[in-house]
Motif scaffolding. Structure first.
Motif, PDB file in Angstrom:
ATOM      1  N   PRO A 132      33.727 -23.123   6.192  1.00  0.00           N
ATOM      2  CA  PRO A 132      34.631 -22.045   5.775  1.00  0.00           C
ATOM      3  C   PRO A 132      35.414 -21.474   6.951  1.00  0.00           C
ATOM      4  O   PRO A 132      35.016 -21.606   8.101  1.00  0.00           O
ATOM      5  CB  PRO A 132      33.662 -20.995   5.228  1.00  0.00           C
ATOM      6  CG  PRO A 132      32.446 -21.165   6.101  1.00  0.00           C
ATOM      7  CD  PRO A 132      32.351 -22.640   6.399  1.00  0.00           C
ATOM      8  N   VAL A 133      36.526 -20.835   6.636  1.00  0.00           N
ATOM      9  CA  VAL A 133      37.216 -20.022   7.633  1.00  0.00           C
ATOM     10  C   VAL A 133      36.420 -18.731   7.774  1.00  0.00           C
ATOM     11  O   VAL A 133      36.022 -18.130   6.782  1.00  0.00           O
ATOM     12  CB  VAL A 133      38.651 -19.707   7.196  1.00  0.00           C
ATOM     13  CG1 VAL A 133      39.294 -18.689   8.133  1.00  0.00           C
ATOM     14  CG2 VAL A 133      39.479 -20.970   7.164  1.00  0.00           C
ATOM     15  N   VAL A 134      36.172 -18.309   8.997  1.00  0.00           N
ATOM     16  CA  VAL A 134      35.369 -17.105   9.227  1.00  0.00           C
ATOM     17  C   VAL A 134      36.084 -16.180  10.210  1.00  0.00           C
ATOM     18  O   VAL A 134      36.978 -16.594  10.936  1.00  0.00           O
ATOM     19  CB  VAL A 134      33.968 -17.449   9.780  1.00  0.00           C
ATOM     20  CG1 VAL A 134      33.217 -18.366   8.831  1.00  0.00           C
ATOM     21  CG2 VAL A 134      34.059 -18.080  11.168  1.00  0.00           C
ATOM     22  N   VAL A 135      35.658 -14.932  10.207  1.00  0.00           N
ATOM     23  CA  VAL A 135      36.085 -13.960  11.213  1.00  0.00           C
ATOM     24  C   VAL A 135      34.836 -13.407  11.873  1.00  0.00           C
ATOM     25  O   VAL A 135      33.744 -13.470  11.315  1.00  0.00           O
ATOM     26  CB  VAL A 135      36.914 -12.821  10.594  1.00  0.00           C
ATOM     27  CG1 VAL A 135      38.305 -13.282  10.253  1.00  0.00           C
ATOM     28  CG2 VAL A 135      36.225 -12.243   9.365  1.00  0.00           C
ATOM     29  N   ARG A 136      34.998 -12.865  13.078  1.00  0.00           N
ATOM     30  CA  ARG A 136      33.863 -12.297  13.794  1.00  0.00           C
ATOM     31  C   ARG A 136      33.824 -10.786  13.618  1.00  0.00           C
ATOM     32  O   ARG A 136      34.827 -10.156  13.310  1.00  0.00           O
ATOM     33  CB  ARG A 136      33.936 -12.644  15.282  1.00  0.00           C
ATOM     34  CG  ARG A 136      33.854 -14.115  15.573  1.00  0.00           C
ATOM     35  CD  ARG A 136      33.708 -14.383  17.057  1.00  0.00           C
ATOM     36  NE  ARG A 136      34.579 -13.564  17.890  1.00  0.00           N
ATOM     37  CZ  ARG A 136      34.796 -13.788  19.178  1.00  0.00           C
ATOM     38  NH1 ARG A 136      34.202 -14.815  19.763  1.00  0.00           N
ATOM     39  NH2 ARG A 136      35.600 -13.009  19.885  1.00  0.00           N
ATOM     40  N   ALA A 137      32.657 -10.229  13.864  1.00  0.00           N
ATOM     41  CA  ALA A 137      32.489  -8.786  13.708  1.00  0.00           C
ATOM     42  C   ALA A 137      33.373  -7.996  14.660  1.00  0.00           C
ATOM     43  O   ALA A 137      33.737  -6.860  14.373  1.00  0.00           O
ATOM     44  CB  ALA A 137      31.017  -8.411  13.906  1.00  0.00           C
ATOM     45  N   ASP A 138      33.740  -8.593  15.808  1.00  0.00           N
ATOM     46  CA  ASP A 138      34.594  -7.873  16.757  1.00  0.00           C
ATOM     47  C   ASP A 138      36.082  -8.143  16.539  1.00  0.00           C
ATOM     48  O   ASP A 138      36.915  -7.662  17.301  1.00  0.00           O
ATOM     49  CB  ASP A 138      34.202  -8.190  18.201  1.00  0.00           C
ATOM     50  CG  ASP A 138      34.312  -9.671  18.532  1.00  0.00           C
ATOM     51  OD1 ASP A 138      34.583 -10.478  17.608  1.00  0.00           O
ATOM     52  OD2 ASP A 138      34.114 -10.040  19.703  1.00  0.00           O
ATOM     53  N   ASP A 139      36.444  -8.898  15.493  1.00  0.00           N
ATOM     54  CA  ASP A 139      37.844  -9.057  15.117  1.00  0.00           C
ATOM     55  C   ASP A 139      38.331  -7.781  14.424  1.00  0.00           C
ATOM     56  O   ASP A 139      37.539  -6.998  13.900  1.00  0.00           O
ATOM     57  CB  ASP A 139      38.016 -10.240  14.166  1.00  0.00           C
ATOM     58  CG  ASP A 139      37.907 -11.573  14.882  1.00  0.00           C
ATOM     59  OD1 ASP A 139      38.181 -11.616  16.092  1.00  0.00           O
ATOM     60  OD2 ASP A 139      37.532 -12.566  14.228  1.00  0.00           O
ATOM     61  N   THR A 140      39.628  -7.585  14.389  1.00  0.00           N
ATOM     62  CA  THR A 140      40.200  -6.392  13.767  1.00  0.00           C
ATOM     63  C   THR A 140      40.546  -6.645  12.302  1.00  0.00           C
ATOM     64  O   THR A 140      40.663  -7.797  11.872  1.00  0.00           O
ATOM     65  CB  THR A 140      41.476  -5.955  14.500  1.00  0.00           C
ATOM     66  OG1 THR A 140      42.482  -6.982  14.342  1.00  0.00           O
ATOM     67  CG2 THR A 140      41.196  -5.712  15.970  1.00  0.00           C
ATOM     68  N   VAL A 141      40.727  -5.550  11.557  1.00  0.00           N
ATOM     69  CA  VAL A 141      41.131  -5.691  10.163  1.00  0.00           C
ATOM     70  C   VAL A 141      42.517  -6.319  10.073  1.00  0.00           C
ATOM     71  O   VAL A 141      42.838  -7.016   9.113  1.00  0.00           O
ATOM     72  CB  VAL A 141      41.096  -4.331   9.429  1.00  0.00           C
ATOM     73  CG1 VAL A 141      39.690  -3.802   9.342  1.00  0.00           C
ATOM     74  CG2 VAL A 141      42.015  -3.316  10.081  1.00  0.00           C
ATOM     75  N   GLY A 142      43.337  -6.097  11.097  1.00  0.00           N
ATOM     76  CA  GLY A 142      44.656  -6.707  11.122  1.00  0.00           C
ATOM     77  C   GLY A 142      44.594  -8.223  11.190  1.00  0.00           C
ATOM     78  O   GLY A 142      45.313  -8.918  10.476  1.00  0.00           O
ATOM     79  N   SER A 143      43.715  -8.746  12.034  1.00  0.00           N
ATOM     80  CA  SER A 143      43.587 -10.207  12.147  1.00  0.00           C
ATOM     81  C   SER A 143      42.983 -10.799  10.878  1.00  0.00           C
ATOM     82  O   SER A 143      43.332 -11.907  10.477  1.00  0.00           O
ATOM     83  CB  SER A 143      42.734 -10.567  13.362  1.00  0.00           C
ATOM     84  OG  SER A 143      41.412 -10.077  13.232  1.00  0.00           O
TER      85      SER A 143
END
Length: 208
Positions: A132-143
């Motif tokens: 899956p495509v994932v985001v990290r906890a330290d990424d922003t809501v904008g990203s």
């Protein structure tokens, strides 16, 4: 107070009521406590708020006892789960998309309601999107919103950069309130819920 000012205040109240009804029509199920908890941080950080902060604040508002006792509230499924049973489960009806975890708790895929409707009599592993495509906890809501727009998805799993485990899912409805009318919002295709087969975990490797 002049007649004009009274009319203006009336229009504002009507507009707010319409916005609330529209949010309900589009499935905004967040509790009033969750919406109230967002307000201070929306003003302070906006799109720069991290997803870890977002999930933490959401859990505190929606599950205060679990938050206090440090109880995990993540809703998930396994690749061996039966599609027909999961389709009728409360957690899938409520969430719309779930992370798929292995026996060690590692993220191996994502499955949506759309996926479950494609085949009957199979297991989740047959219809889930992996990797899956994932985001990290330290990424922003904008990203996160930019990624949702780019791949036409409504939800993304959030990975803790320390443990590498999934800590929650963020939705478009979670992150949109952090943008005001003057800030550019990436646009997404309404009603698109399926992950494309070609979508790889390009944004962050899930083996972090």
């Amino acid at each position: 107070m002049t007649l004009g000012s009274r009319v203006l205040r009336c229009d504002i109240r009507v507009s707010k009521r319409r916005i609330a009804v529209r949010a309900r029509d589009y499935g905004a199920t967040s509790s009033s406590a969750w919406r109230r908890s967002q307000a201070p941080l929306k003003k302070q950080k906006g799109p720069l708020m991290t997803l870890g902060e977002l999930l933490d604040r959401k859990k505190k508002a929606e599950h205060p006892d679990a938050y206090r006792d440090h109880v995990d509230t993540l809703q998930y499924c396994h690749a061996e789960d039966n599609v027909d049973e999961l389709k009728g489960s409360v957690k899938m009806k409520k969430q719309g998309a779930l992370p798929v975890l292995d026996a060690q708790g590692g993220l191996i895929g994502v499955v949506t309601r759309f996926d479950l409707d494609t085949k009957d009599g199979v297991v989740v592993g047959d219809v889930m999107t992996t990797p899956p495509v994932v985001v990290r906890a330290d990424d922003t809501v904008g990203s996160a919103l930019s990624l949702m727009s780019a791949y036409k998805v409504k939800k993304l799993p959030v990975i803790d950069q320390g443990s590498g485990h999934c800590t929650g899912m963020v939705s478009e409805l979670d992150v949109l309130p952090f943008f005001n009318s003057r800030q550019a919002r990436p646009t997404s295709t309404p009603g698109t819920e399926k992950y494309e087969d070609s979508m790889l975990s390009h944004h962050h490797n899930i083996d972090m």
